[in-house]
Design an enzyme around this catalytic site. Sequence first.
Site, mmCIF file in Angstrom:
data_model
loop_
_atom_site.group_PDB
_atom_site.id
_atom_site.type_symbol
_atom_site.label_atom_id
_atom_site.label_comp_id
_atom_site.label_asym_id
_atom_site.label_seq_id
_atom_site.Cartn_x
_atom_site.Cartn_y
_atom_site.Cartn_z
ATOM 1 N N SER A 4 104.506 166.188 -0.653
ATOM 2 C CA SER A 4 104.045 166.290 0.711
ATOM 3 C C SER A 4 103.682 164.880 1.151
ATOM 4 O O SER A 4 104.282 163.931 0.680
ATOM 5 C CB SER A 4 102.863 167.262 0.838
ATOM 6 N N HIS A 53 96.404 156.196 10.523
ATOM 7 C CA HIS A 53 96.680 155.212 11.581
ATOM 8 C C HIS A 53 95.355 154.860 12.254
ATOM 9 O O HIS A 53 94.501 155.728 12.444
ATOM 10 C CB HIS A 53 97.649 155.775 12.627
ATOM 11 N N CYS A 99 102.060 171.328 0.167
ATOM 12 C CA CYS A 99 102.707 172.599 -0.147
ATOM 13 C C CYS A 99 102.163 173.104 -1.471
ATOM 14 O O CYS A 99 101.636 172.343 -2.276
ATOM 15 C CB CYS A 99 104.216 172.429 -0.254
#
EC number: 4.1.1.50
Length: 265
Positions: free
Chosen positions: A115, A120, A143
């Site tokens: 995954s 940011h 997942c």
Amino acid sequence: MTDKLRLHGFNNLTSSLSFNIYDICYAKTEEQREGYIDYIDELYNAERLTQILKDVTNIIGAHVLNISRQDYEPHGASVTILIAEHELDGPLSESVSTPGPGPLPETVVGHLDKSHVTVHTYPESHPDNGISTFRLDIDVSTCGMISPLKALNYLIHSFDSDMVTADYRVRGFTRDVDGRKLFIDHDITSIQDYISEDTKKAYQTIDVNVYQENMFHTKMLLKDFDLDNYLFGTSRRELSFEEADDIERRLRREMLEIFYSRNMD
């Protein structure tokens, strides 16, 4: 509930946590505003953010496959880590799969694969009112049996979080051994189920949940307000009573507008 499920094949459910923090500051002069943004860029550069995401990866029980990171000019940074799930043995495997608050920064333990986690940064300021606002976005998507919610307490305590916005969603479906579709594989009533009690006491919270869609949303606003914690390049004792009162009013308005997602004109 998770330990009792018998699935047919791989667990195809995707659990996604989007976590945003805001740090608010008053910087009166252009020099102070530039200094604040430089300070934020240095404090949350790509190297430090990479370490935080590695810790997140460890907390949720996964293995790092690849890391991509970048510091931007003039401001900001981004980091993306591809991860994959592993079966864990011992005390850590129990802490990863059991519902409830995850560890704080000083108690990080761990292991991750399949995954991703990303971060940011968005520093900004406005010259008209001296308010500077730093936003940091983190997305954790997994997942299988591992839960991104285990990283919540660590993330909240890793940053100066005046405000926190968290979105959690379970997408897709998997099947049990009888072929019956499962659209969620764990019990959850609120993201707050995964936040420590002392943290919840420190914040005003609002929930907006859509249970039938397995979508959960929580906003958090820090209750304690000490003006000195929001001044960059100056202190409360250097301000007149009137000026301090005006700055506090503007800071509180900025925080409430972000918290309620609307302008208070």
